[in-house]
Design an enzyme around this catalytic site. Structure first.
Site, PDB file in Angstrom:
ATOM      1  N   CYS A   1      89.214  -2.520 -96.032  1.00  0.00           N
ATOM      2  CA  CYS A   1      88.014  -3.052 -95.370  1.00  0.00           C
ATOM      3  C   CYS A   1      86.895  -3.339 -96.361  1.00  0.00           C
ATOM      4  O   CYS A   1      86.476  -2.473 -97.137  1.00  0.00           O
ATOM      5  CB  CYS A   1      87.594  -2.060 -94.276  1.00  0.00           C
ATOM      6  SG  CYS A   1      85.844  -1.735 -94.086  1.00  0.00           S
TER       7      CYS A   1
ATOM      8  N   CYS B   1      83.681  -1.366 -96.142  1.00  0.00           N
ATOM      9  CA  CYS B   1      83.872   0.008 -96.627  1.00  0.00           C
ATOM     10  C   CYS B   1      83.748   0.041 -98.149  1.00  0.00           C
ATOM     11  O   CYS B   1      83.142   0.945 -98.720  1.00  0.00           O
ATOM     12  CB  CYS B   1      85.245   0.546 -96.225  1.00  0.00           C
ATOM     13  SG  CYS B   1      85.604   0.428 -94.464  1.00  0.00           S
TER      14      CYS B   1
ATOM     15  N   CYS C   1      81.656 -25.076 -85.283  1.00  0.00           N
ATOM     16  CA  CYS C   1      82.080 -24.281 -84.109  1.00  0.00           C
ATOM     17  C   CYS C   1      83.249 -24.935 -83.377  1.00  0.00           C
ATOM     18  O   CYS C   1      83.160 -26.057 -82.877  1.00  0.00           O
ATOM     19  CB  CYS C   1      80.861 -24.062 -83.222  1.00  0.00           C
ATOM     20  SG  CYS C   1      81.138 -24.005 -81.454  1.00  0.00           S
TER      21      CYS C   1
ATOM     22  N   CYS D   1      82.835 -25.770 -79.671  1.00  0.00           N
ATOM     23  CA  CYS D   1      81.994 -26.960 -79.473  1.00  0.00           C
ATOM     24  C   CYS D   1      82.860 -28.213 -79.585  1.00  0.00           C
ATOM     25  O   CYS D   1      82.712 -29.164 -78.821  1.00  0.00           O
ATOM     26  CB  CYS D   1      80.882 -27.023 -80.515  1.00  0.00           C
ATOM     27  SG  CYS D   1      79.856 -25.530 -80.566  1.00  0.00           S
TER      28      CYS D   1
END
Ligand SMILES: *[C@@H]1O[C@H](CO)[C@@H](O)[C@H](O)[C@H]1NC(C)=O
Length: 516
Positions: A58, A61, A393, A396
């Site tokens: 991660c 992290c 997007c 969209c």
């Protein structure tokens, strides 16, 4: 109320020798790795523990790791252990504590009692947050311990309350309990001590290691009034903007003035020069400096040119309007001071980021830009449906053909065209007064009620949008009345799927820039 004397000793590291002796691998790390077998016993043995649940892959992290390590080193002296659990190995343990994202930070007071960590993921924030967690909400101070208490944090708050004044005591105590994550609190009922501190009973004194060093409050003892005062008194006249302080300034409810400068020397000088201006406008506007090398990209949110520093701009955080200061001018405190006053007095027009106004409207959907928003959306007597989109997007893009189809239903019928407009705006390239959190966002601005737009929450089908316009518009136009039915009836009546309602939030800013 617990007495805080023994706590102070442990906070000041008197017990550090004992605790560091217990650690064996402290040469490499002060963060203790725990497993399913060791976790519960460890948190039983330690009164207060901060635990990080992580996964090795991660990114957030990894970014936290060095800061967490530094915090562990500092907090070791205060006997507050920082531990970590690898959730890819200790799956069972992580399930028990309902870890659903990485990293998850939790404060433990024994295995049964844990709360989410509520501070920023920065060394200083972790140290300060955990130190506050280790103290009672309100410590008791006396003439002997007051001076020491003042040094425990950048800001400490002390209530001076008469021993028989139960009402004030109660208000102060509940205020302290509600805000213990943010400040250290103490109280005293010693009238002589209050007098020596220039305070009467009841009053509250906020001690700080900056500006005028202390502020005295002797107004009404209700939580709301106290909060209002603490907000102002705890904010430096000219503060520093960074990831730890950004949220606080954005939610302060007053405009924020940004001074971008590349070197610390420049920022320190500006801090000095702007302090009197900040004092004059205290409670009306907050002023901050920020490191242009780290946060220079933020200029684009304020309609400033990038890379021309120092630079200055004001943002009205409630209306999201922006007032960039002319970048061909020098940042002179006196001149900028006048600009600040003019903005506060409403004498300066906000700057509006805008694409050029299109010379002709090509398709059935009306293209709105920042500079034509007022005319096309607000200053007219039509029902205007406006889609706020972003070029990147996906939702969209899939809406686009349906939106064109919808627009054609009104644009092609002369008496509809007079009354209903279907429009769109690229909200990443144009400033809009609406606060948009996801894309696409669709709103109807009904004729005669433009200040009460209605947000569309339904599924993004032509038919549902037609119904929405009919039900919420002033003219109650039914786009299908003329028989101009959309072609693919099946698609239109399909049940709403999750993706037809989902919105997307802005992509993270470019690599290499720190995000505020
Ligand atoms: C406030 O009330 C608590 C509980 O009754 C008491 O322990 C404490 O000493 C009081 N504080 C002051 C400053 O009088």
């Amino acid at each position: 109320m617990r007495s805080f004397t023994p706590l102070i000793l442990s906070l000041l590291g008197v017990t550090a020798a004992a605790s560091s002796a217990a650690d064996t691998d402290s040469a490499t790390t002060n963060v203790i790795s725990l497993t399913t077998d060791t976790f519960d016993d460890f948190v039983k043995e330690h009164e207060l523990v901060l635990a990080e649940f992580f996964a090795p892959w991660c990114g957030h992290c990894k970014a936290l790791a060095p800061k967490y390590e530094d915090a562990a080193t500092e907090l070791k002296d205060k006997n507050i252990p920082l531990v970590k659990v690898d959730c890819t190995v200790e799956e069972e343990l992580c399930r028990t504590y309902e870890v659903d994202g990485y990293p998850t930070l939790k404060v433990f007071r024994g295995p049964e009692s844990h709360t989410p960590y509520g501070g920023a993921r920065q060394t200083d924030s972790i140290v300060s947050y955990m130190t506050k967690q280790s103290m009672p909400a309100v410590s008791s101070v006396s003439e002997e311990t007051l001076e020491e208490f003042k040094t425990l944090d950048k800001i400490v708050i002390v209530g001076y309350v008469g021993s028989d004044d139960k009402t004030s005591n109660k208000s102060f105590t509940s205020f302290a309990e509600a805000n213990r994550d943010n400040f250290m609190f103490a109280a005293s009922n010693d009238a002589a001590l209050a007098k020596a501190e220039g305070a009467k009973q009841p009053s509250i004194v906020l001690y700080k290691d900056f500006d005028e060093k202390k502020d005295v409050y002797d107004g009404k003892f209700d939580e709301e009034s106290i909060m209002q005062w603490v907000k102002t008194a705890s904010t430096p006249l000219v503060g520093e903007l960074g990831p730890e302080t950004y949220a606080k300034y954005m939610s302060a409810g007053i405009p924020l003035a940004y001074i971008f400068a590349e070197t610390k020397e420049e920022r320190d000088q500006f801090t000095e020069d702007f302090r009197p201006i900040a004092a004059k406008h205290r409670g009306e506007i907050n002023i901050v400096t920020l490191d242009a090398k780290l946060f220079g990209a933020h200029t684009s949110n304020l309609n400033l040119e990038p890379e021309i520093f120092p630079a200055f701009a004001i943002q009205d955080t409630t209306k999201n309007s922006k007032y960039p200061y002319d970048q061909s001018k020098k940042i002179d405190a006196k001149e900028v001071g006048k600009f600040i006053k003019d903005v506060i007095d409403g004498k300066v027009e906000p700057s509006i980021k805008s694409e050029p106004i299109p010379e002709t409207q090509e398709g059935p959907v009306t293209v709105v830009v920042g500079r034509s928003y007022q005319e096309l959306v607000i200053d007219n007597d039509k029902d205007v449906l406006l889609e706020f989109y972003a070029p990147w997007c996906g939702h969209c893009k899939s809406l686009a053909p349906k939106y064109d189809e919808l627009a054609a239903l009104y644009a092609d019928v002369p008496e509809f065209k007079e009354k209903v407009v279907i429009a769109k705006i690229d909200a990443t390239a144009n400033d809009v007064p609406d606060s948009i959190t996801g894309f696409p966002t669709i709103k109807l601005y009904p004729a005669g009620k433009k200040d009460e737009p209605v947000e569309y929450e339904g599924s993004r089908t032509v038919e549902d949008l037609i119904t929405f316009i009919k039900e919420n518009g002033k003219y109650q136009i039914d786009g299908l009345a003329e028989g101009a039915k959309p072609e693919q009836g099946g698609d239109v009546t399909a049940p709403a799927s999750a993706s037809e309602k989902a919105t997307e939030t802005p992509a993270p800013s470019e690599e290499g820039h720190d995000e505020l």
